[in-house]
Enzyme design. Sequence first.
Site, short mmCIF file in Angstrom:
data_model
loop_
_atom_site.label_atom_id
_atom_site.label_comp_id
_atom_site.label_asym_id
_atom_site.label_seq_id
_atom_site.Cartn_x
_atom_site.Cartn_y
_atom_site.Cartn_z
N HIS A 31 -36.27 -29.05 -2.66
CA HIS A 31 -37.58 -29.69 -2.91
C HIS A 31 -37.84 -29.39 -4.38
O HIS A 31 -37.91 -28.21 -4.77
CB HIS A 31 -38.65 -29.06 -1.99
CG HIS A 31 -40.05 -29.60 -2.18
ND1 HIS A 31 -40.84 -29.98 -1.12
CD2 HIS A 31 -40.81 -29.78 -3.29
CE1 HIS A 31 -42.02 -30.38 -1.58
NE2 HIS A 31 -42.02 -30.26 -2.89
N THR A 51 -31.21 -23.70 -4.60
CA THR A 51 -31.13 -23.26 -3.20
C THR A 51 -32.18 -23.91 -2.33
O THR A 51 -32.04 -23.93 -1.11
CB THR A 51 -31.30 -21.73 -3.10
OG1 THR A 51 -32.54 -21.35 -3.71
CG2 THR A 51 -30.16 -21.00 -3.79
N ASN A 57 -33.26 -26.33 -11.83
CA ASN A 57 -31.90 -26.23 -11.32
C ASN A 57 -31.64 -27.47 -10.47
O ASN A 57 -32.48 -27.85 -9.64
CB ASN A 57 -31.72 -24.97 -10.49
CG ASN A 57 -31.77 -23.72 -11.34
OD1 ASN A 57 -31.37 -23.74 -12.50
ND2 ASN A 57 -32.26 -22.63 -10.79
N CYS A 110 -38.33 -28.19 5.49
CA CYS A 110 -38.29 -27.80 4.07
C CYS A 110 -39.27 -26.65 3.80
O CYS A 110 -40.47 -26.78 4.03
CB CYS A 110 -38.64 -29.01 3.20
SG CYS A 110 -38.88 -28.58 1.46
N ASP A 134 -42.82 -16.87 -7.82
CA ASP A 134 -41.49 -16.77 -7.24
C ASP A 134 -41.37 -15.42 -6.53
O ASP A 134 -41.81 -14.39 -7.04
CB ASP A 134 -40.41 -16.89 -8.32
CG ASP A 134 -39.04 -17.17 -7.72
OD1 ASP A 134 -38.53 -18.29 -7.91
OD2 ASP A 134 -38.49 -16.28 -7.04
N HIS A 167 -38.62 -28.28 -7.92
CA HIS A 167 -39.51 -27.22 -8.40
C HIS A 167 -39.17 -26.90 -9.84
O HIS A 167 -38.01 -26.78 -10.21
CB HIS A 167 -39.41 -25.95 -7.54
CG HIS A 167 -38.01 -25.50 -7.27
ND1 HIS A 167 -37.21 -26.09 -6.32
CD2 HIS A 167 -37.27 -24.52 -7.83
CE1 HIS A 167 -36.04 -25.49 -6.31
NE2 HIS A 167 -36.03 -24.54 -7.23
P1 5GP Z 1 -33.64 -22.55 -7.04
O1 5GP Z 1 -32.58 -21.48 -6.99
O2 5GP Z 1 -33.53 -23.52 -5.88
O3 5GP Z 1 -33.76 -23.23 -8.36
O4 5GP Z 1 -35.02 -21.77 -6.88
C1 5GP Z 1 -35.56 -21.41 -5.67
C2 5GP Z 1 -36.49 -20.27 -5.96
O5 5GP Z 1 -37.34 -20.09 -4.83
C3 5GP Z 1 -35.76 -18.93 -6.18
O6 5GP Z 1 -36.08 -18.44 -7.49
C4 5GP Z 1 -36.30 -18.04 -5.06
O7 5GP Z 1 -36.52 -16.70 -5.48
C5 5GP Z 1 -37.58 -18.73 -4.65
N1 5GP Z 1 -37.93 -18.56 -3.25
C6 5GP Z 1 -37.09 -18.68 -2.18
N2 5GP Z 1 -37.76 -18.50 -1.03
C7 5GP Z 1 -39.06 -18.26 -1.39
C8 5GP Z 1 -40.25 -18.00 -0.64
O8 5GP Z 1 -40.26 -17.94 0.59
N3 5GP Z 1 -41.38 -17.79 -1.34
C9 5GP Z 1 -41.42 -17.83 -2.72
N4 5GP Z 1 -42.59 -17.61 -3.31
N5 5GP Z 1 -40.32 -18.09 -3.46
C10 5GP Z 1 -39.16 -18.30 -2.80
ZN ZN Z 2 -40.11 -30.37 0.77
#
Ligand code: 5GP
Ligand code: ZN
Length: 120
Positions: free
Chosen positions: A104, A101, A93, A10, A36, A106
């Site tokens: 975990h 995506t 989300n 993860c 982010d 957030h």
């Molecule tokens: P989700 O789309 O799952 O709600 O949000 C995942 C978020 O994690 C996205 O906004 C994406 O830009 C961010 N993200 C993905 N990989 C990384 C990373 O390696 N570092 C950081 N700081 N953010 C990440």
């Molecule tokens: Zn995790």
Amino acid sequence: MADGKPVAECLFCKIAAGQVPATVVRETESMFAFKDINPQAGVHDLVIPRAHYANAVELAANAPDLAAALLIEAGEVAKAEGLAEDGYRVVFNTGTHAGQTVFHVHAHVLGGDFLSTFGS
Ligand code: 5GP
Ligand code: ZN
């Protein structure tokens, strides 16, 4: 039942453990907040519990105190970023149709200006 244990593959478990670098906003014993990597607003931070749960509902069902602590920490992050007075958005989300995506949980904390409408 989900138990909050770290999941080896993860990404956010690795970020919380310091194994993958991130720009830290705040950290506590149980929470970790960071920028982010692909910001969608002037301020776009992510707040995670160090414990691994797949999404907000799984967290609330298995560790309600931690779910409350995550929301409180989102508020602290907003304060630290100077968003508390003018307002901000907290987004969880949940699932692929919502664009989740990283599985975990957030909280996205978004602000810094008027935000666009959402839902489409
Ligand atoms: P989700 O789309 O799952 O709600 O949000 C995942 C978020 O994690 C996205 O906004 C994406 O830009 C961010 N993200 C993905 N990989 C990384 C990373 O390696 N570092 C950081 N700081 N953010 C990440
Ligand atoms: Zn995790």
